[in-house]
Motif scaffolding. Structure first.
Motif, short mmCIF file in Angstrom:
data_model
loop_
_atom_site.label_atom_id
_atom_site.label_comp_id
_atom_site.label_asym_id
_atom_site.label_seq_id
_atom_site.Cartn_x
_atom_site.Cartn_y
_atom_site.Cartn_z
N THR A 21 49.93 47.61 41.02
CA THR A 21 48.57 47.16 41.30
C THR A 21 48.51 45.63 41.36
O THR A 21 47.81 45.07 42.20
N ILE A 22 49.25 44.96 40.47
CA ILE A 22 49.31 43.50 40.52
C ILE A 22 49.90 43.04 41.85
O ILE A 22 49.37 42.12 42.49
N ALA A 23 51.00 43.66 42.26
CA ALA A 23 51.65 43.28 43.52
C ALA A 23 50.70 43.49 44.70
O ALA A 23 50.64 42.67 45.63
N LEU A 24 49.95 44.59 44.67
CA LEU A 24 48.97 44.85 45.73
C LEU A 24 47.91 43.75 45.75
O LEU A 24 47.53 43.25 46.82
N GLY A 25 47.42 43.36 44.58
CA GLY A 25 46.40 42.32 44.51
C GLY A 25 46.90 40.98 45.01
O GLY A 25 46.18 40.26 45.73
N VAL A 26 48.13 40.61 44.66
CA VAL A 26 48.70 39.34 45.11
C VAL A 26 48.84 39.34 46.63
O VAL A 26 48.50 38.35 47.31
N PHE A 27 49.34 40.44 47.18
CA PHE A 27 49.50 40.54 48.64
C PHE A 27 48.16 40.41 49.35
O PHE A 27 48.02 39.66 50.32
N LEU A 28 47.14 41.12 48.85
CA LEU A 28 45.84 41.10 49.50
C LEU A 28 45.12 39.77 49.30
O LEU A 28 44.27 39.40 50.12
N THR A 29 45.44 39.04 48.23
CA THR A 29 44.87 37.70 48.06
C THR A 29 45.33 36.78 49.18
O THR A 29 44.52 36.03 49.76
N ALA A 30 46.61 36.85 49.53
CA ALA A 30 47.14 36.05 50.64
C ALA A 30 46.49 36.46 51.96
O ALA A 30 46.14 35.61 52.79
N VAL A 31 46.32 37.77 52.14
CA VAL A 31 45.68 38.27 53.36
C VAL A 31 44.23 37.80 53.43
O VAL A 31 43.73 37.42 54.50
N SER A 32 43.53 37.80 52.28
CA SER A 32 42.13 37.39 52.25
C SER A 32 41.97 35.92 52.60
O SER A 32 40.98 35.52 53.21
N VAL A 33 42.94 35.09 52.21
CA VAL A 33 42.90 33.67 52.59
C VAL A 33 42.97 33.55 54.11
O VAL A 33 42.24 32.75 54.72
N ALA A 34 43.83 34.36 54.72
CA ALA A 34 43.95 34.34 56.18
C ALA A 34 42.66 34.80 56.86
O ALA A 34 42.34 34.38 57.97
N SER A 35 41.91 35.66 56.18
CA SER A 35 40.68 36.19 56.78
C SER A 35 39.58 35.14 56.91
O SER A 35 38.58 35.37 57.58
#
Length: 400
Positions: free
Chosen positions: A254-268
């Motif tokens: 779950t932590i790894a998923l959150g870190v990955f999606l944080t980077a994606v959210s910055v791109a958004s």
């Protein structure tokens, strides 16, 4: 500069005051007490007595996520994460609706904020409303999708950390039937953690310091602080592995998923459509993690079952002599007062061989043999505080 600092401090105090006015705070308190009541009913049915008191979940609610709340509040305010008040209201509505289902596992960020996210998109199409309802719909139309995507991502990291640190603590033993119809044990972790986060609410309040702050602009320059009570639910059963092992499996992913999606959210921020993809992926991927764990746990043999070399410890009652002796769930008692034991009857008889002293030979979680001992008072041999896996013949289980 001093007046600006005072302005910030006043707004922070106001934000804390708004926290105690938020109905979700008291909703979570009610839910935690209800969880404790339901758990005690199950424990009394399985073991003829409760393991933890009714405030067990309530104490976990109030103390679980406070440090993480402070850290991630600073991160979100520093990034200028601004969420309109109307969107906060919608998140609260979905929290109450999902909580009303009666399953705390649905109170996870990817579900609560994920469904709220798509609700914002749909409801923002409604126009022509007036009054405070019209203001809420206006807020939904002005909500930054990248900001909500970032909120989901950061709360996923918080959820994962809480699962790793707290998901295996204070689990409750439970009796279930194996595929052959025999009574075996399992452990249940039902948690609800309170995670208060400071968010910026567009409107009258503090002025920004720099042109680039906040990153997630809302078209205004003044904001108010709001300490919003988010709830993070966790519900998992452990049958083939120890609670710590299972919680680490789920939490780290779950932590790894959150870190990955944080980077994606910055791109958004530059490509808003990416925010929609990120939130949808969060909802699906979080459920996949649960499914992966279930498959792994189901394929393992029952851990909490009868052992050939001793008696398996299914549970330890807090503050009991067994707890003070340092006994742990998953250990196997092989000898009592120098006598080999293989079932509860042997255990009772061996304890009574010495009414004033108890010495246990225990196979630890690492497979090594350890010794635990304690003085016993009159009648205390029946109250050591150990829960055993029931015997297959009489289907009984007692707390000793």
């Amino acid at each position: 500069m001093s007046s600006l600092v005072i302005e910030w401090l006043v707004e922070i105090v106001k934000g804390i005051g708004r926290f105690f006015l938020h109905p979700l705070l008291y909703y979570f308190m009610f839910m935690s007490l209800l969880m404790g009541y339901i758990r005690i009913k199950r424990e009394r049915f399985d073991f003829h007595g409760r393991i933890y008191d009714i405030f067990h979940e309530f104490k976990s609610l109030l103390t679980g996520g406070l440090v993480l709340s402070l850290i991630f509040s600073v991160m979100m305010v520093g990034a200028g994460l601004a969420i309109p008040f109307g969107s906060i209201v919608l998140i609260a509505v979905f929290t109450i609706l999902l909580g009303a289902i009666g399953r705390v596992r649905f109170l996870i960020p990817s579900y609560v904020i994920g469904l709220s996210f798509f609700g914002m998109i749909l409801l923002s199409q409604i126009e022509g409303q007036s009054g405070w309802i019209g203001q809420i719909f206006t807020d939904l139309q002005e909500t930054s999708l990248p900001a909500v995507s970032m909120l989901v991502s950061l709360l996923l990291i918080v959820e994962g950390i809480l699962i790793v640190k707290k998901g295996h603590v204070g689990t409750s033993p439970r009796l279930i039937n194996s595929k052959r119809g025999l009574k075996v044990g399992s452990h249940v972790s039902d948690k609800l953690w309170l995670v208060p986060l400071f968010l910026l609410i567009p409107g009258e309040g503090i002025a920004v310091f720099f042109e680039w702050w906040p990153v997630f602009t809302m078209g205004g320059e003044a904001y108010s602080f709001f300490l919003v009570p988010f709830g993070v639910g966790y519900s998992q059963s452990y049958k083939g592995m120890l609670p710590k092992e299972g919680a680490h499996f789920i939490g780290k992913r779950t932590i790894a998923l959150g870190v990955f999606l944080t980077a994606v959210s910055v791109a958004s921020v530059w490509y808003p459509v990416v925010a929609i993809m990120a939130v949808a992926f969060a909802m699906i991927a979080r459920e996949v993690i649960n499914f992966q764990y279930k498959i792994m746990d189901d394929t393992k043999p029952f851990l909490y079952s009868k052992q050939n070399d001793g008696i398996f410890i299914l549970g330890i009652i807090p503050h009991s002599p067994a707890a003070k002796m340092g006994l742990q769930i998953g250990e196997v008692i092989t000898k009592v007062n120098g006598l080999k034991v293989s079932n509860e009857k042997d255990f009772y008889q061996s304890i009574q061989k010495n009414s004033a002293f108890c010495k246990l030979e225990v196979k630890g979680l690492n497979g090594e043999i350890n010794f635990a001992q304690a003085a016993l008072y009159e009648g205390q041999h029946h109250e050591l505080g150990i829960l055993f896996v029931p015997e297959e013949k009489d289907w009984s289980n007692e707390a000793v």
